[in-house]
Design a protein around this motif. Structure first.
Motif, PDB file in Angstrom:
ATOM      1  N   VAL A   1      53.556  47.534  38.221  1.00  0.00           N
ATOM      2  CA  VAL A   1      52.578  46.726  38.942  1.00  0.00           C
ATOM      3  C   VAL A   1      51.183  47.268  38.663  1.00  0.00           C
ATOM      4  O   VAL A   1      51.016  48.412  38.258  1.00  0.00           O
ATOM      5  CB  VAL A   1      52.838  46.721  40.475  1.00  0.00           C
ATOM      6  CG1 VAL A   1      54.212  46.165  40.806  1.00  0.00           C
ATOM      7  CG2 VAL A   1      52.671  48.124  41.059  1.00  0.00           C
ATOM      8  N   ARG A   2      50.201  46.420  38.873  1.00  0.00           N
ATOM      9  CA  ARG A   2      48.804  46.822  38.814  1.00  0.00           C
ATOM     10  C   ARG A   2      48.189  46.497  40.159  1.00  0.00           C
ATOM     11  O   ARG A   2      48.257  45.350  40.621  1.00  0.00           O
ATOM     12  CB  ARG A   2      48.073  46.104  37.676  1.00  0.00           C
ATOM     13  CG  ARG A   2      46.600  46.447  37.560  1.00  0.00           C
ATOM     14  CD  ARG A   2      46.034  46.010  36.218  1.00  0.00           C
ATOM     15  NE  ARG A   2      46.525  46.868  35.151  1.00  0.00           N
ATOM     16  CZ  ARG A   2      46.249  46.698  33.859  1.00  0.00           C
ATOM     17  NH1 ARG A   2      45.486  45.701  33.476  1.00  0.00           N
ATOM     18  NH2 ARG A   2      46.739  47.524  32.951  1.00  0.00           N
ATOM     19  N   VAL A   3      47.613  47.494  40.806  1.00  0.00           N
ATOM     20  CA  VAL A   3      47.089  47.343  42.162  1.00  0.00           C
ATOM     21  C   VAL A   3      45.562  47.330  42.120  1.00  0.00           C
ATOM     22  O   VAL A   3      44.941  48.215  41.526  1.00  0.00           O
ATOM     23  CB  VAL A   3      47.585  48.480  43.082  1.00  0.00           C
ATOM     24  CG1 VAL A   3      47.074  48.274  44.505  1.00  0.00           C
ATOM     25  CG2 VAL A   3      49.117  48.547  43.069  1.00  0.00           C
ATOM     26  N   PHE A   4      44.983  46.311  42.768  1.00  0.00           N
ATOM     27  CA  PHE A   4      43.535  46.143  42.836  1.00  0.00           C
ATOM     28  C   PHE A   4      43.118  46.325  44.288  1.00  0.00           C
ATOM     29  O   PHE A   4      43.561  45.592  45.174  1.00  0.00           O
ATOM     30  CB  PHE A   4      43.122  44.747  42.359  1.00  0.00           C
ATOM     31  CG  PHE A   4      43.509  44.443  40.938  1.00  0.00           C
ATOM     32  CD1 PHE A   4      42.575  44.493  39.913  1.00  0.00           C
ATOM     33  CD2 PHE A   4      44.818  44.093  40.623  1.00  0.00           C
ATOM     34  CE1 PHE A   4      42.933  44.198  38.603  1.00  0.00           C
ATOM     35  CE2 PHE A   4      45.195  43.797  39.318  1.00  0.00           C
ATOM     36  CZ  PHE A   4      44.249  43.855  38.306  1.00  0.00           C
ATOM     37  N   GLN A   5      42.256  47.296  44.551  1.00  0.00           N
ATOM     38  CA  GLN A   5      41.764  47.552  45.899  1.00  0.00           C
ATOM     39  C   GLN A   5      40.244  47.532  45.880  1.00  0.00           C
ATOM     40  O   GLN A   5      39.630  48.200  45.060  1.00  0.00           O
ATOM     41  CB  GLN A   5      42.225  48.923  46.401  1.00  0.00           C
ATOM     42  CG  GLN A   5      43.732  49.099  46.458  1.00  0.00           C
ATOM     43  CD  GLN A   5      44.109  50.555  46.622  1.00  0.00           C
ATOM     44  OE1 GLN A   5      44.304  51.253  45.637  1.00  0.00           O
ATOM     45  NE2 GLN A   5      44.199  51.012  47.862  1.00  0.00           N
TER      46      GLN A   5
ATOM     47  N   MET B   1      39.356  38.662  43.371  1.00  0.00           N
ATOM     48  CA  MET B   1      40.039  38.404  44.641  1.00  0.00           C
ATOM     49  C   MET B   1      39.964  39.635  45.549  1.00  0.00           C
ATOM     50  O   MET B   1      39.718  39.519  46.752  1.00  0.00           O
ATOM     51  CB  MET B   1      41.491  38.019  44.376  1.00  0.00           C
ATOM     52  CG  MET B   1      41.652  36.665  43.689  1.00  0.00           C
ATOM     53  SD  MET B   1      43.324  36.402  43.075  1.00  0.00           S
ATOM     54  CE  MET B   1      44.252  36.305  44.616  1.00  0.00           C
ATOM     55  N   ALA B   2      40.184  40.817  44.946  1.00  0.00           N
ATOM     56  CA  ALA B   2      40.121  42.047  45.732  1.00  0.00           C
ATOM     57  C   ALA B   2      38.738  42.237  46.342  1.00  0.00           C
ATOM     58  O   ALA B   2      38.594  42.615  47.508  1.00  0.00           O
ATOM     59  CB  ALA B   2      40.496  43.245  44.865  1.00  0.00           C
ATOM     60  N   GLU B   3      37.689  41.939  45.555  1.00  0.00           N
ATOM     61  CA  GLU B   3      36.318  42.115  46.036  1.00  0.00           C
ATOM     62  C   GLU B   3      35.945  41.076  47.084  1.00  0.00           C
ATOM     63  O   GLU B   3      35.460  41.412  48.171  1.00  0.00           O
ATOM     64  CB  GLU B   3      35.342  42.009  44.865  1.00  0.00           C
ATOM     65  CG  GLU B   3      35.386  43.210  43.931  1.00  0.00           C
ATOM     66  CD  GLU B   3      34.332  43.106  42.858  1.00  0.00           C
ATOM     67  OE1 GLU B   3      34.095  44.121  42.187  1.00  0.00           O
ATOM     68  OE2 GLU B   3      33.738  42.022  42.687  1.00  0.00           O
ATOM     69  N   GLU B   4      36.180  39.815  46.758  1.00  0.00           N
ATOM     70  CA  GLU B   4      35.690  38.742  47.615  1.00  0.00           C
ATOM     71  C   GLU B   4      36.504  38.598  48.897  1.00  0.00           C
ATOM     72  O   GLU B   4      35.979  38.132  49.915  1.00  0.00           O
ATOM     73  CB  GLU B   4      35.675  37.434  46.828  1.00  0.00           C
ATOM     74  CG  GLU B   4      34.678  37.462  45.681  1.00  0.00           C
ATOM     75  CD  GLU B   4      34.669  36.185  44.871  1.00  0.00           C
ATOM     76  OE1 GLU B   4      34.749  35.104  45.472  1.00  0.00           O
ATOM     77  OE2 GLU B   4      34.586  36.277  43.633  1.00  0.00           O
ATOM     78  N   LEU B   5      37.778  38.974  48.843  1.00  0.00           N
ATOM     79  CA  LEU B   5      38.623  38.867  50.029  1.00  0.00           C
ATOM     80  C   LEU B   5      38.734  40.184  50.780  1.00  0.00           C
ATOM     81  O   LEU B   5      39.353  40.243  51.842  1.00  0.00           O
ATOM     82  CB  LEU B   5      40.028  38.401  49.625  1.00  0.00           C
ATOM     83  CG  LEU B   5      40.122  37.033  48.944  1.00  0.00           C
ATOM     84  CD1 LEU B   5      41.538  36.786  48.438  1.00  0.00           C
ATOM     85  CD2 LEU B   5      39.707  35.924  49.909  1.00  0.00           C
ATOM     86  N   ASN B   6      38.174  41.246  50.193  1.00  0.00           N
ATOM     87  CA  ASN B   6      38.347  42.597  50.744  1.00  0.00           C
ATOM     88  C   ASN B   6      39.844  42.850  50.964  1.00  0.00           C
ATOM     89  O   ASN B   6      40.292  43.235  52.054  1.00  0.00           O
ATOM     90  CB  ASN B   6      37.582  42.772  52.050  1.00  0.00           C
ATOM     91  CG  ASN B   6      37.540  44.224  52.491  1.00  0.00           C
ATOM     92  OD1 ASN B   6      37.753  45.143  51.685  1.00  0.00           O
ATOM     93  ND2 ASN B   6      37.296  44.456  53.771  1.00  0.00           N
ATOM     94  N   ALA B   7      40.607  42.604  49.889  1.00  0.00           N
ATOM     95  CA  ALA B   7      42.065  42.634  49.978  1.00  0.00           C
ATOM     96  C   ALA B   7      42.664  43.568  48.935  1.00  0.00           C
ATOM     97  O   ALA B   7      41.990  43.982  47.989  1.00  0.00           O
ATOM     98  CB  ALA B   7      42.626  41.215  49.764  1.00  0.00           C
ATOM     99  N   VAL B   8      43.930  43.887  49.126  1.00  0.00           N
ATOM    100  CA  VAL B   8      44.713  44.605  48.120  1.00  0.00           C
ATOM    101  C   VAL B   8      45.511  43.565  47.347  1.00  0.00           C
ATOM    102  O   VAL B   8      46.291  42.804  47.923  1.00  0.00           O
ATOM    103  CB  VAL B   8      45.660  45.635  48.762  1.00  0.00           C
ATOM    104  CG1 VAL B   8      46.558  46.274  47.704  1.00  0.00           C
ATOM    105  CG2 VAL B   8      44.858  46.700  49.499  1.00  0.00           C
TER     106      VAL B   8
END
Length: 387
Positions: free
Chosen positions: A92-96, A113-120
Motif C-alpha cells: 500500500v501507499r499511504v498519504f497523510q 485528496m490527503a491535503e484538501e480533505l485533511n485525510a489519510v
C-alpha cells in the motif's frame, strides 16, 4: 530535396491518419483527446507485439509503459507525507496531509485528496494480471482494508473510525463496489464504511450492448473490443470468445445460468428514456453456452457487482457514482445508482456530458482536460461534504 519533402509529407499524412478519429463535438478538448488516444493505442499495439513475440504478457508490458510515463516514486513534502508499506502482506501507499490546494495525476490525486480533505488516503497496490487472476485482486483489497480497520492501526494513523470510505475508478471502482458488498454482509466487522465513491466503475460483464456500449463502441479511451479483452484477461479466458461476447452470445436465452440475472441489468427499465433513445436490447436466442461453462466467473457478483441480490444492496452505505457520457461504462454506473436507490440507499449520481473514460486523472499539462479538472473537483467536494 524533392524526395525528402515527399517522404515528410507522406509521414505527416500517415501520422494524421493514425491520430484522427471522428469524435462528437460535445466531448472535452477533442483534439487533445485524439492525441491521448493515439498515444494509448500505440502503447497497446507495442504491448500486443511484445506479447505475440512471447517476451511477456501484454498487460505486463502495458503497465510498464504507463508507469514509465505517469507513476512517480513515493515522495514527501511539508504538506503530505507519503510512505510505502504493507497491510497484511499487501503493498500500500499511504498519504497523510493537511489542507493545501491543487495537485496532479494518480499519486498526485491521492496527495491532493490527503491535503484538501485533511485525510489519510491508502492506495492499495493489489496484484495485477498476469501475476494473479480473479478473485485474487478482491482478496488483496479485502485483506488490506481489514488490516487498516483494526483499532490499533486506525489509532496509529489518527483516523476517526466513524469516517472511513472506500473509493476507486474503473477497475478500481469494480473492486471498491465488490468490497462494499462484502463488508456490508460481514457481521464481524467492528468498523463499518461510512460511504463508497465509484468513478466510472466497471460493474458487469453480461451485456456489452447497453446504450453506452452501442453509442461509444469505438470511443477513446476504452472501446468495447478492448473492454471485452480486459474481462477475458481478468478471468484468464480464451480470446477466441471476444467476438461472441461482443454480441452477447455468452448470455443468450439458451444460457440458463444467465436467465435469472438478466432482470437485474434490464436497462430498458433501469435507464431513463433520454439514454435509451432508439437503442434496442441485443438478446440472442441461441449463442455459445460454452463461454459461461468455461468462465463461470462472468456470472459472479464479485466480478459484476451490478447483479448482486437486493438484500445485499440495501445494506450499502451512502454512495457517490461519477459517470461520463463518452464512456462504454456509463450505463453500468447509472444502472447501479438506480438499483441502489430502489432499495433505499442514498445515492449521488454525478454525470458529465463532456466526460470520457479516465478523465479524472488528466488534470496536468500536457494531458490537462477541462473535464478532468471539473470531475476531480466535484469528486473531492462530495467527499469533503459527506465523509
Amino acid at each position: 530535396m524533392r524526395s525528402s519533402c515527399v517522404l515528410l509529407t507522406a509521414l505527416v499524412a500517415l501520422a494524421a491518419y493514425y491520430v484522427y478519429i471522428p469524435l462528437p463535438s460535445s466531448v472535452s478538448d477533442p483534439w487533445k483527446l485524439m492525441l491521448l488516444d493515439a498515444t494509448f493505442r500505440g502503447a497497446q499495439q507495442v504491448s500486443n507485439l511484445i506479447h505475440y513475440l512471447g517476451l511477456t504478457h501484454h498487460l505486463t508490458a502495458l503497465n510498464f509503459i504507463i508507469i514509465s510515463f505517469g507513476k512517480k516514486s513515493a515522495w514527501s513534502s511539508a504538506q503530505v507525507k507519503v510512505t510505502d508499506t504493507d497491510f497484511d502482506g499487501v503493498e500500500v501507499r499511504v498519504f497523510q496531509g493537511s489542507p493545501k490546494p491543487e495537485i496532479k495525476y494518480y499519486d498526485e490525486l491521492c496527495t491532493g485528496m490527503a491535503e484538501e480533505l485533511n485525510a489519510v488516503i491508502v492506495s492499495i497496490e493489489y496484484r495485477l494480471v498476469p501475476q494473479v487472476y480473479f478473485p485474487e485482486q478482491i482478496h488483496d483489497v479485502v485483506r488490506a482494508t481489514k488490516y487498516f480497520l483494526q483499532p490499533e492501526v486506525l489509532q496509529k494513523y489518527k483516523v476517526d473510525p466513524s469516517r472511513i470510505g472506500v473509493s476507486g475508478d474503473s477497475a478500481g471502482g469494480n473492486l471498491a463496489a465488490a468490497l462494499g458488498q462484502q463488508f456490508s454482509q460481514d457481521a464481524n466487522l467492528r468498523n463499518k464504511l461510512k460511504l463508497q465513491a465509484l468513478i466510472y466503475p466497471v460493474l458487469q460483464a453480461l451485456d456489452f450492448n447497453t446504450p453506452s456500449y452501442q453509442q461509444n463502441v469505438n470511443t477513446p479511451i476504452l472501446p468495447r473490443y478492448v473492454m471485452v479483452k480486459y474481462w477475458l484477461d481478468y478471468f484468464k479466458g480464451n480470446y477466441d470468445f471476444v467476438q461472441a461476447m461482443m454480441v452477447n452470445n455468452h448470455t443468450s436465452l439458451e444460457v440458463e445460468e444467465a436467465a435469472a440475472l438478466r432482470a437485474r441489468l434490464n436497462w430498458m427499465s433501469l435507464l431513463p428514456a433520454s439514454i435509451t433513445k432508439d437503442y434496442k436490447p441485443v438478446v440472442q436466442t441461441t449463442g455459445n453456452a460454452r463461454i459461461v461453462r468455461e468462465i463461470p466467473q462472468l456470472l459472479d457478483a464479485r466480478s459484476s457487482p451490478l447483479i448482486a441480490d437486493q438484500d445485499v444492496l440495501q445494506h450499502l452505505p451512502k454512495t457517490y457514482i461519477l459517470t461520463c457520457e463518452h464512456d462504454v461504462l456509463r450505463d453500468d454506473g447509472i444502472m447501479y445508482a438506480r438499483r441502489l436507490e430502489s432499495v433505499g440507499v442514498e445515492v449521488t449520481l454525478d454525470h458529465f456530458e463532456d466526460g470520457f473514460h479516465g478523465c479524472v486523472i488528466f488534470t496536468s499539462w500536457p494531458t490537462n482536460f477541462s473535464v478532468g479538472i471539473r470531475t476531480r473537483n466535484s469528486y473531492i467536494q462530495w467527499l469533503d461534504q459527506n465523509l
